[in-house]
Design a protein around this motif. Structure first.
Motif, PDB file in Angstrom:
ATOM      1  N   TYR A 285      -5.421   8.401  -8.792  1.00 11.05           N
ATOM      2  CA  TYR A 285      -4.942   7.018  -8.690  1.00 11.05           C
ATOM      3  C   TYR A 285      -5.725   6.089  -9.617  1.00 11.05           C
ATOM      4  O   TYR A 285      -5.133   5.300 -10.373  1.00 11.05           O
ATOM      5  CB  TYR A 285      -5.047   6.545  -7.247  1.00 11.05           C
ATOM      6  CG  TYR A 285      -4.909   5.059  -7.069  1.00 11.05           C
ATOM      7  CD1 TYR A 285      -3.718   4.403  -7.382  1.00 11.05           C
ATOM      8  CD2 TYR A 285      -5.975   4.299  -6.605  1.00 11.05           C
ATOM      9  CE1 TYR A 285      -3.590   3.030  -7.230  1.00 11.05           C
ATOM     10  CE2 TYR A 285      -5.858   2.931  -6.442  1.00 11.05           C
ATOM     11  CZ  TYR A 285      -4.668   2.298  -6.760  1.00 11.05           C
ATOM     12  OH  TYR A 285      -4.559   0.934  -6.612  1.00 11.05           O
TER      13      TYR A 285
ATOM     14  N   TYR B  17      -4.029   4.236 -12.712  1.00 10.45           N
ATOM     15  CA  TYR B  17      -4.009   2.770 -12.601  1.00 10.45           C
ATOM     16  C   TYR B  17      -4.453   2.151 -13.928  1.00 10.45           C
ATOM     17  O   TYR B  17      -3.823   1.226 -14.445  1.00 10.45           O
ATOM     18  CB  TYR B  17      -4.930   2.355 -11.463  1.00 10.45           C
ATOM     19  CG  TYR B  17      -4.994   0.885 -11.158  1.00 10.45           C
ATOM     20  CD1 TYR B  17      -4.186   0.318 -10.176  1.00 10.45           C
ATOM     21  CD2 TYR B  17      -5.905   0.047 -11.811  1.00 10.45           C
ATOM     22  CE1 TYR B  17      -4.266  -1.035  -9.863  1.00 10.45           C
ATOM     23  CE2 TYR B  17      -5.988  -1.301 -11.511  1.00 10.45           C
ATOM     24  CZ  TYR B  17      -5.165  -1.838 -10.537  1.00 10.45           C
ATOM     25  OH  TYR B  17      -5.246  -3.177 -10.229  1.00 10.45           O
TER      26      TYR B  17
ATOM     27  N   VAL C 296      -8.284   0.470  -3.344  1.00 12.60           N
ATOM     28  CA  VAL C 296      -8.314   1.702  -2.561  1.00 12.60           C
ATOM     29  C   VAL C 296      -8.567   1.397  -1.092  1.00 12.60           C
ATOM     30  O   VAL C 296      -9.398   0.553  -0.752  1.00 12.60           O
ATOM     31  CB  VAL C 296      -9.401   2.652  -3.089  1.00 12.60           C
ATOM     32  CG1 VAL C 296      -9.548   3.883  -2.195  1.00 12.60           C
ATOM     33  CG2 VAL C 296      -9.087   3.077  -4.524  1.00 12.60           C
TER      34      VAL C 296
ATOM     35  N   ALA D 129      -5.717   6.341   0.981  1.00  8.44           N
ATOM     36  CA  ALA D 129      -5.945   7.758   1.220  1.00  8.44           C
ATOM     37  C   ALA D 129      -6.253   7.949   2.697  1.00  8.44           C
ATOM     38  O   ALA D 129      -7.294   7.488   3.181  1.00  8.44           O
ATOM     39  CB  ALA D 129      -7.104   8.256   0.356  1.00  8.44           C
TER      40      ALA D 129
ATOM     41  N   PHE E 155      -3.629   2.013  -3.095  1.00 15.05           N
ATOM     42  CA  PHE E 155      -3.490   3.402  -2.667  1.00 15.05           C
ATOM     43  C   PHE E 155      -4.358   3.620  -1.438  1.00 15.05           C
ATOM     44  O   PHE E 155      -5.572   3.427  -1.467  1.00 15.05           O
ATOM     45  CB  PHE E 155      -3.908   4.361  -3.769  1.00 15.05           C
ATOM     46  CG  PHE E 155      -3.836   5.814  -3.357  1.00 15.05           C
ATOM     47  CD1 PHE E 155      -2.635   6.384  -2.973  1.00 15.05           C
ATOM     48  CD2 PHE E 155      -4.975   6.598  -3.348  1.00 15.05           C
ATOM     49  CE1 PHE E 155      -2.566   7.710  -2.586  1.00 15.05           C
ATOM     50  CE2 PHE E 155      -4.916   7.934  -2.963  1.00 15.05           C
ATOM     51  CZ  PHE E 155      -3.707   8.492  -2.578  1.00 15.05           C
TER      52      PHE E 155
ATOM     53  N   SER F 296      -1.102   8.236   1.536  1.00 13.88           N
ATOM     54  CA  SER F 296      -0.928   9.679   1.402  1.00 13.88           C
ATOM     55  C   SER F 296      -2.078  10.413   2.059  1.00 13.88           C
ATOM     56  O   SER F 296      -3.227   9.960   2.015  1.00 13.88           O
ATOM     57  CB  SER F 296      -0.857  10.073  -0.075  1.00 13.88           C
ATOM     58  OG  SER F 296      -0.834  11.477  -0.220  1.00 13.88           O
TER      59      SER F 296
ATOM     60  N   TRP G 201       0.845  -1.184   0.000  1.00 14.72           N
ATOM     61  CA  TRP G 201       0.000   0.000   0.000  1.00 14.72           C
ATOM     62  C   TRP G 201       0.883   1.238   0.000  1.00 14.72           C
ATOM     63  O   TRP G 201       1.870   1.304   0.726  1.00 14.72           O
ATOM     64  CB  TRP G 201      -0.886   0.036   1.246  1.00 14.72           C
ATOM     65  CG  TRP G 201      -1.948  -1.007   1.308  1.00 14.72           C
ATOM     66  CD1 TRP G 201      -1.840  -2.248   1.860  1.00 14.72           C
ATOM     67  CD2 TRP G 201      -3.282  -0.902   0.802  1.00 14.72           C
ATOM     68  NE1 TRP G 201      -3.026  -2.926   1.737  1.00 14.72           N
ATOM     69  CE2 TRP G 201      -3.926  -2.122   1.096  1.00 14.72           C
ATOM     70  CE3 TRP G 201      -3.981   0.101   0.141  1.00 14.72           C
ATOM     71  CZ2 TRP G 201      -5.255  -2.358   0.741  1.00 14.72           C
ATOM     72  CZ3 TRP G 201      -5.307  -0.128  -0.214  1.00 14.72           C
ATOM     73  CH2 TRP G 201      -5.923  -1.357   0.089  1.00 14.72           C
ATOM     74  N   HIS G 202       0.502   2.235  -0.790  1.00 13.74           N
ATOM     75  CA  HIS G 202       1.162   3.537  -0.774  1.00 13.74           C
ATOM     76  C   HIS G 202       0.186   4.526  -0.132  1.00 13.74           C
ATOM     77  O   HIS G 202      -0.909   4.740  -0.648  1.00 13.74           O
ATOM     78  CB  HIS G 202       1.509   3.998  -2.198  1.00 13.74           C
ATOM     79  CG  HIS G 202       2.406   3.061  -2.934  1.00 13.74           C
ATOM     80  ND1 HIS G 202       3.732   3.337  -3.192  1.00 13.74           N
ATOM     81  CD2 HIS G 202       2.164   1.838  -3.492  1.00 13.74           C
ATOM     82  CE1 HIS G 202       4.269   2.346  -3.865  1.00 13.74           C
ATOM     83  NE2 HIS G 202       3.342   1.415  -4.059  1.00 13.74           N
TER      84      HIS G 202
ATOM     85  N   ILE H 108       2.159  10.376  -4.633  1.00 15.58           N
ATOM     86  CA  ILE H 108       2.031   9.023  -4.075  1.00 15.58           C
ATOM     87  C   ILE H 108       0.941   8.250  -4.810  1.00 15.58           C
ATOM     88  O   ILE H 108       1.067   7.046  -5.054  1.00 15.58           O
ATOM     89  CB  ILE H 108       1.737   9.093  -2.573  1.00 15.58           C
ATOM     90  CG1 ILE H 108       2.856   9.842  -1.830  1.00 15.58           C
ATOM     91  CG2 ILE H 108       1.571   7.693  -1.992  1.00 15.58           C
ATOM     92  CD1 ILE H 108       4.225   9.229  -2.001  1.00 15.58           C
ATOM     93  N   ALA H 109      -0.138   8.932  -5.174  1.00 18.66           N
ATOM     94  CA  ALA H 109      -1.186   8.286  -5.964  1.00 18.66           C
ATOM     95  C   ALA H 109      -0.635   7.816  -7.303  1.00 18.66           C
ATOM     96  O   ALA H 109      -0.932   6.715  -7.775  1.00 18.66           O
ATOM     97  CB  ALA H 109      -2.359   9.249  -6.172  1.00 18.66           C
TER      98      ALA H 109
ATOM     99  N   GLN I  16       2.508   7.083  -7.957  1.00 16.29           N
ATOM    100  CA  GLN I  16       3.443   5.975  -7.711  1.00 16.29           C
ATOM    101  C   GLN I  16       2.698   4.661  -7.522  1.00 16.29           C
ATOM    102  O   GLN I  16       3.074   3.624  -8.085  1.00 16.29           O
ATOM    103  CB  GLN I  16       4.292   6.289  -6.483  1.00 16.29           C
ATOM    104  CG  GLN I  16       5.359   5.256  -6.180  1.00 16.29           C
ATOM    105  CD  GLN I  16       6.109   5.587  -4.900  1.00 16.29           C
ATOM    106  OE1 GLN I  16       5.528   5.618  -3.825  1.00 16.29           O
ATOM    107  NE2 GLN I  16       7.399   5.867  -5.032  1.00 16.29           N
ATOM    108  N   ALA I  17       1.636   4.687  -6.721  1.00 12.97           N
ATOM    109  CA  ALA I  17       0.850   3.476  -6.498  1.00 12.97           C
ATOM    110  C   ALA I  17       0.257   2.961  -7.805  1.00 12.97           C
ATOM    111  O   ALA I  17       0.251   1.756  -8.078  1.00 12.97           O
ATOM    112  CB  ALA I  17      -0.259   3.748  -5.486  1.00 12.97           C
TER     113      ALA I  17
END
Length: 215
Positions: free
Chosen positions: A72, A76, A89, A55, A53, A36, A33-34, A42-43, A45-46
């Motif tokens: 994201y 994606y 998510v 949130a 992701f 933020s 999980w990334h 970060i969204a 990157q994920a």
């Protein structure tokens, strides 16, 4: 089993004899999980890696998190991992529970007013209206949490911030009891019943043999 690691990288100081625990279960890497609270990078990157992701849905209005999750989901799909609806998510949220909603507000207000984050700013009433902070009965928390799906689409993980604002340990443990007994079972059932067709289940370790969105 523990393994000690030594190495260098581009983005942090060198690791010297670092012990990482626990190790991946059964040799299977964990789902990543990334997280933020404010950074669209970060969204991105994920989405690039096809990871989840998270949130951290606290402190800010829903419009802010709708933007992050929208980025994201769109990216994606752009990177070929699936449709926007298939993106994984997770959401945060902060609650203070009492079986009586008026008592919940009365008990939490002194902690809120003296919090290093909340204190001396908008009122408790303003923050509960403008952000995901929910102070009330178990049913009020359930009802509010179920509205998140309307704002962000189906999602797979719901976490709650339970020990903020300087709450004492005894109070936190009481909060967890109410959450686990009266809120989480209902949310699990409702999340599962309301999930649209084609939306993936929450990621779990393959050996568990169970699926389903979880709170």
């Amino acid at each position: 089993m523990r393994r000690r690691s030594t190495g260098r990288g581009r983005f942090r100081t060198p690791l010297q004899g670092f012990t990482s625990t626990p190790r991946p279960l059964d040799g299977v890497p964990p789902f990543v999980w990334h997280g933020s609270i404010r950074s669209p990078e970060i969204a991105e990157q994920a989405a690039y890696y096809g990871d989840g992701f998270f949130a951290n849905h606290i402190y800010w209005p829903k419009d802010h998190f709708q933007r992050l999750i929208g980025i994201y989901r769109e990216r994606y799909a752009h990177y070929g991992h699936g449709t926007p609806e298939q993106a994984i998510v997770g959401l945060g949220g902060q609650v203070y529970l009492h079986r009586n909603s008026q008592e919940a507000v009365r008990e939490f207000r002194p902690y809120f007013d003296n919090s290093s984050v909340y204190g001396h700013g908008p009122s408790l009433e303003e923050m509960t209206e403008q952000t995901p902070l929910t102070v009330g009965s178990p049913q009020e928390v359930i009802d509010r949490t179920l509205t998140f799906r309307e704002h962000f689409g189906d999602y797979q993980r719901q976490l709650f911030f339970m020990d903020g604002a300087g709450l004492p340990l005894k109070t936190v443990l009481e909060q967890l009891d109410i959450l686990g007994e009266e809120v989480v079972p209902v949310l699990r059932k409702e999340f599962s019943a309301r999930r649209a067709a084609g939306v993936p289940d929450a990621p779990v370790h393959p050996a568990l043999g169970v699926t389903g969105a979880s709170a």
